[in-house]
Design a protein around this motif. Sequence first.
Motif, PDB file in Angstrom:
ATOM      1  N   GLY A 146       0.803  -1.210   0.000  1.00 45.59           N
ATOM      2  CA  GLY A 146       0.000   0.000   0.000  1.00 45.59           C
ATOM      3  C   GLY A 146       0.833   1.254   0.000  1.00 45.59           C
ATOM      4  N   ALA A 172      -4.133   3.818  -0.552  1.00 43.50           N
ATOM      5  CA  ALA A 172      -4.327   2.828  -1.617  1.00 43.50           C
ATOM      6  C   ALA A 172      -3.663   1.521  -1.231  1.00 43.50           C
ATOM      7  N   THR A 173      -4.311   0.409  -1.593  1.00 44.37           N
ATOM      8  CA  THR A 173      -3.742  -0.909  -1.343  1.00 44.37           C
ATOM      9  C   THR A 173      -3.886  -1.795  -2.569  1.00 44.37           C
ATOM     10  N   ILE A 174      -3.024  -2.788  -2.649  1.00 45.74           N
ATOM     11  CA  ILE A 174      -3.114  -3.781  -3.707  1.00 45.74           C
ATOM     12  C   ILE A 174      -2.826  -5.153  -3.117  1.00 45.74           C
ATOM     13  N   THR A 227      -7.377  -3.811  -6.024  1.00 47.14           N
ATOM     14  CA  THR A 227      -6.978  -2.517  -5.480  1.00 47.14           C
ATOM     15  C   THR A 227      -8.119  -1.858  -4.722  1.00 47.14           C
ATOM     16  N   ASN A 228      -7.747  -1.006  -3.777  1.00 47.38           N
ATOM     17  CA  ASN A 228      -8.722  -0.207  -3.038  1.00 47.38           C
ATOM     18  C   ASN A 228      -8.134   1.175  -2.785  1.00 47.38           C
ATOM     19  N   TYR A 229      -9.015   2.174  -2.704  1.00 48.88           N
ATOM     20  CA  TYR A 229      -8.576   3.553  -2.534  1.00 48.88           C
ATOM     21  C   TYR A 229      -9.455   4.261  -1.513  1.00 48.88           C
ATOM     22  N   THR A 271      -3.667   5.894  -8.987  1.00 49.11           N
ATOM     23  CA  THR A 271      -3.718   4.491  -9.374  1.00 49.11           C
ATOM     24  C   THR A 271      -2.518   3.758  -8.795  1.00 49.11           C
ATOM     25  N   ILE A 272      -2.804   2.688  -8.057  1.00 52.30           N
ATOM     26  CA  ILE A 272      -1.744   1.840  -7.510  1.00 52.30           C
ATOM     27  C   ILE A 272      -1.572   0.639  -8.432  1.00 52.30           C
ATOM     28  N   SER A 273      -0.324   0.243  -8.641  1.00 46.31           N
ATOM     29  CA  SER A 273      -0.065  -0.918  -9.491  1.00 46.31           C
ATOM     30  C   SER A 273       1.242  -1.562  -9.075  1.00 46.31           C
TER      31      SER A 273
END
Length: 116
Positions: free
Chosen positions: A34, A48-50, A57-59, A68-70
């Motif tokens: 995150g 943000a987490t992945i 993903t969550n925000y 945007t997390i990736s």
Amino acid sequence: VLLVESGGGLVQAGGSLRLSCAISGSTSSINVMGWYRQVPGKRRELIATIITNRGTTNYVDSVKGRFTISRDNAKNTMYLQMNNLTPEDPDVYYCNAQSLLTGGSWGQGTKLPVSS
């Protein structure tokens, strides 16, 4: 697990920037990663987490639609693409990894001041 952040710097309001978090060590043991950010004097806020094996993903609402997390597993790097930045966005960002073997790890923090 060791995390090293890069990509910070001064950005104008409305601008974009991408932060990177290079991951080394027991990378296969990481189940969640995150990004957090922090205002001086306040607690770090998870934004943000992945989920690493699913890509889910969550925000938090304040960044949804802008950030945007990736993660690129081949490069062992996590990213945070930030668009439409505002002076109200806190300016120190941290990456975090949760490992089943070693627990939680933090990056060193990246300063990202936004000028109006």
